[in-house]
Motif scaffolding. Structure first.
Motif, PDB file in Angstrom:
ATOM      1  N   ALA A  45      79.442  44.734 -23.816  1.00 33.34           N
ATOM      2  CA  ALA A  45      78.700  44.591 -22.565  1.00 33.34           C
ATOM      3  C   ALA A  45      79.635  44.253 -21.411  1.00 33.34           C
ATOM      4  O   ALA A  45      79.373  44.584 -20.270  1.00 33.34           O
ATOM      5  N   LYS A  94      75.049  48.197 -11.902  1.00 38.36           N
ATOM      6  CA  LYS A  94      74.368  48.858 -13.014  1.00 38.36           C
ATOM      7  C   LYS A  94      74.039  50.302 -12.681  1.00 38.36           C
ATOM      8  O   LYS A  94      74.074  51.176 -13.549  1.00 38.36           O
ATOM      9  N   GLU A 103      69.446  50.812 -19.203  1.00 34.93           N
ATOM     10  CA  GLU A 103      70.860  51.033 -19.511  1.00 34.93           C
ATOM     11  C   GLU A 103      71.294  52.333 -18.861  1.00 34.93           C
ATOM     12  O   GLU A 103      70.651  53.369 -19.029  1.00 34.93           O
ATOM     13  N   ASN A 143      74.244  55.114 -18.544  1.00 37.17           N
ATOM     14  CA  ASN A 143      75.428  55.684 -19.179  1.00 37.17           C
ATOM     15  C   ASN A 143      75.704  57.048 -18.551  1.00 37.17           C
ATOM     16  O   ASN A 143      74.882  57.579 -17.810  1.00 37.17           O
ATOM     17  N   GLN A 169      64.892  50.669 -22.274  1.00 31.29           N
ATOM     18  CA  GLN A 169      65.081  50.080 -23.591  1.00 31.29           C
ATOM     19  C   GLN A 169      63.751  49.522 -24.085  1.00 31.29           C
ATOM     20  O   GLN A 169      63.101  48.741 -23.387  1.00 31.29           O
TER      21      GLN A 169
END
Length: 739
Positions: A208, A219, A390, A392, A452
């Motif tokens: 993390a 983020k 999240e 990515n 999530q």
């Protein structure tokens, strides 16, 4: 004291080994001429420094050239990197830094005049060897670390004996075999330890927090930038700086033939069997035969259906002319699935999609000066504090499709400098794609924000026999009191435990699923199909998903991403939540299951439910200890006093005073701050004349002992005070009227 030649030579050898550990990382990816010139210059400077050291007395003032030569040696990799880039032959920044690290270790070893300076060279060279070994893809790289460790152990053992020889020359006589035996034992111990722990560690998750200085970002903007230097905007793209350590493909790589997802499934899972429906079903009408024929044709083309009836796969032959056969590069956690197509209707052999989830206009939002496009149904959940998001990134290399591989519950996406809303959409099956194109452009870097799912949400999963929602309890008649989620977990566990994953198995009947149930062996498409069917039997809506699996061992530490190849095609199952979202399950053994973390509140409830009897026992025990604290503390103090008899008189007096003070504190009569001990103790026993006399004698003994008095202390008198001033007596005397 000058450094011994042995110490110096061994330190230089270890530094050279550290530079050698970098050579395999650079030799095959850089200009051979520039690289050999750089290594040659390092050897020349090393030779100059050694010549100056050996012939120093004859060279006179030239002996002063040792340190300048060492300093020039340390900066040689940096100078070569600057010149090479200026001449159009880029060298990776990180590789230049690693080589400079090794050259610095060598320079320190050459110029060192003390053991402390030499130790700095050892630390630097050891770190570089271990780091280069850890990022190498070649299993043989470990031998370089073993060689370095062997020389280092020999060096340390030799230094140890030299120190002992200097301190105790008459008593230390090491035999000839001590040093080699020590080295062999240390190396063997490390090798055995490595073999013991090999493959014993669980599959790793992405850290993390990085350990290197970050390059900014949040983020939503450059999420990988927080993991360390070199993982910012161009972490995967490698466009802005082609000489970066990121993934850079050769011209051959970029111009190679691309493969569709269906081609990859044919190569890896096996081609669908071609069935002549007209010959098999002579009695049906022509219009029906055409319909069935079209369905088979669609299956063979991979257009909108997926067949479970397949032949054994052939060996993959794609991309033989390429440097790397990756179709996608993934910068994110490994062990996850990237979905491309979804199918929700099953006729016993073929999967098709009947859902109408298309949305050609995603909602546009600006976050941190970056344009994002969100699924309207998931956007609100992505910004709620209760939902973990999240972010990515992924680079599409050679994927001949308009579909975008994306993790479960992908809510939004972002492509740098792209702000047109019509560039992105959601297809009928709920998958992301780029409308109006023949394929996703090569080297497209996409940031994906996915929701999530918490295990708490799965526990509220509800179902009826007909698949309609029911009460929040989720318990079904005939399900032995199990919730829908518990039954689903049981289905997955049964498939992962009692069935064997084997893609080479072909079907020999017209009912692949029934044959799979009988043989309990088959490909992942059969595992996913059976899981979806069993989920429907307990009243849950299900569908299968085709896409890619990001293998945990595919992550390249040096490049900072995982490479997804055609062999990583995979099929899994998704289940519908009550709120319309879909979560995935992994029924195929050998693939990592998705992790749905429970909340802190759920963990607390589970712990309480599992250990409530122990909790009650602990609470009862603590309550008993509190109620009886005067009894058991008094007992401990009494027993502890019995073991003080071997101590000196002053220690015994101090311990006796501490025991009395602790007892008084237990009953709420602790000594007031600043009150002399004699006055306080006499006030404690003012109502008991006999005990007061003992206290006075105790205080007199303490004064004589502490202020220089002589003579032994009467142990019996101390025992009388310690035993007399117990908690029960103190409570009794305080309840009486003082005399």
């Amino acid at each position: 004291m000058p450094m011994s030649p042995r110490k110096r030579n061994e330190t230089i050898l270890l530094a050279i080994l550290s530079i050698v550990s970098v050579i395999p990382l650079r030799l095959f990816v850089e200009s051979r001429g520039w690289f050999l010139a750089e290594m040659g210059m390092l050897l020349v400077l090393l030779g100059v420094a050694e010549v100056v050291r050996i012939f120093g007395p004859k060279l006179g003032r030239l002996v002063r050239l040792t340190r300048p030569a060492a300093g020039l040696l340390a900066i040689t990799p940096i100078l070569f990197a600057i010149v090479a880039r200026a001449c159009g032959s880029p060298v990776a920044f990180e590789m230049s830094a690693l080589t400079a690290f090794g050259a610095t270790s060598l320079a320190i070893a050459i110029a060192a005049t003390s053991d402390r300076t030499r130790a700095m060279s050892l630390v630097i060279s050891g770190f570089l060897v271990l780091f280069s070994t850890s990022i190498s893809d070649d299993a043989r790289a470990i031998w370089l670390a073993i060689i370095w460790m062997t020389v280092c152990v020999w060096h340390l053992v030799a230094n140890h004996w030299e120190r002992l020889d200097l301190c105790l020359p008459d008593s230390v006589r090491p035999t000839v075999g001590v040093r080699p035996a020590s080295v062999l034992f240390a190396v063997a111990l490390c090798i055995v330890g490595g073999l013991v722990v090999r493959d014993r560690f669980g599959q790793s998750n992405r850290l993390a927090f990085g350990i290197m200085p970050t390059s900014g970002g949040s983020k939503w903007s450059d999420p990988a930038a927080r993991s360390g230097i070199g993982t910012g905007d161009a972490a995967i793209a490698a466009k802005d700086h082609a000489e970066s350590f990121g993934a850079v493909e050769s011209d051959i790589f970029l111009e190679s033939t691309e493969s569709t997802l269906f081609d990859m499934f044919n190569d890896t899972i096996g081609e669908p069997k071609k069935k002549n429906k007209w010959e098999r079903r002579q009695a049906i009408g022509n219009e029906n035969a055409n319909t069935m024929h079209e369905r088979v044709a669609k299956s063979e083309k991979g257009g909108s259906s997926f067949s479970t009836d397949r032949m054994p796969p052939k060996k993959h032959h794609h991309f033989k002319d390429t440097v790397e056969d990756a179709v996608v590069q993934w910068d994110g956690p490994t062990g996850i699935r990237l979905a491309m197509e979804r199918f929700d209707t099953f006729d016993g052999v073929n999967w098709t999609n009947s859902a109408k989830l298309a949305d050609d206009e995603l909602e546009r939002s600006e976050i941190d000066d970056h344009v994002w496009f969100f699924d309207r149904k998931l956007k609100s959940a992505a910004f709620e504090s209760t939902n973990a998001v999240e972010v990515n990134r992924m680079k599409v290399l050679r994927l001949n499709t308009t579909r975008l591989p994306a993790p479960m519950l992908t809510a939004g996406l972002h492509i740098k400098d792209v702000d047109r809303q019509d560039f992105f959409g959601i297809d009928n099956d709920g998958s992301l794609y780029m409308p109006g194109r023949e394929r996703v452009p090569p080297l497209t870097v996409v940031s994906l924000a996915s929701l999530q799912v918490m295990e708490d949400e799965l526990l509220t999963l509800t179902a009826n026999d007909d698949g309609s929602p029911r009460a929040a309890s989720g318990r079904r008649p005939g399900g032995e009191g199990l919730t829908a989620y518990e039954q689903l977990k049981s289905i997955v566990e049964d498939l992962r435990t009692n069935f064997t994953f084997d893609r080479t198995t072909s079907t020999n009947t017209d009912d692949p699923v029934a044959e799979f149930l009988h043989t309990r062996r088959g490909g992942d498409h059969l595992f996913a199909t059976l899981a979806a069917r069993k989920a429907r039997e307990i009243g849950l809506q299900s569908r299968i998903v085709t896409g890619f699996y990001v293998r945990p061992n595919s992550f390249d530490i040096a490049a900072g991403h995982a490479s997804v190849t055609p062999d990583d095609v995979h099929v899994w199952t998704e289940i519908r939540l009550d709120d319309g979202r879909w979560f995935e399950i992994e029924p195929t053994p050998g693939y990592r299951e998705p992790i749905y973390a429970p909340s802190t509140w759920l963990l607390a409830k589970r712990f309480a439910a599992a250990h409530w009897m122990h909790g009650l026992a602990i609470i009862g025990f603590i309550t008993l200890l509190f109620v009886t604290r005067l009894v058991w503390i008094e007992g401990l103090l009494t027993v502890g006093w019995l073991f003080t008899w071997p101590l000196g008189r002053q220690q015994q007096l101090r311990i006796a005073m501490h025991i009395v003070q602790m007892r008084a504190k237990l009953i709420g009569k602790q000594r007031p701050l600043g009150t002399p001990q004699r006055d306080w103790m006499e006030s404690l026993v003012a109502s008991d004349i006999q005990l007061r006399d003992r206290v006075r004698e105790f205080c007199n003994d303490a004064d004589r002992s502490i202020f220089g008095g002589s003579g032994a202390i009467d142990r019996g008198r101390l025992n009388g005070v310690v035993r007399g001033l117990n908690t029960r007596k103190l409570i009794q005397v305080h309840n009486e009227v003082p005399v």
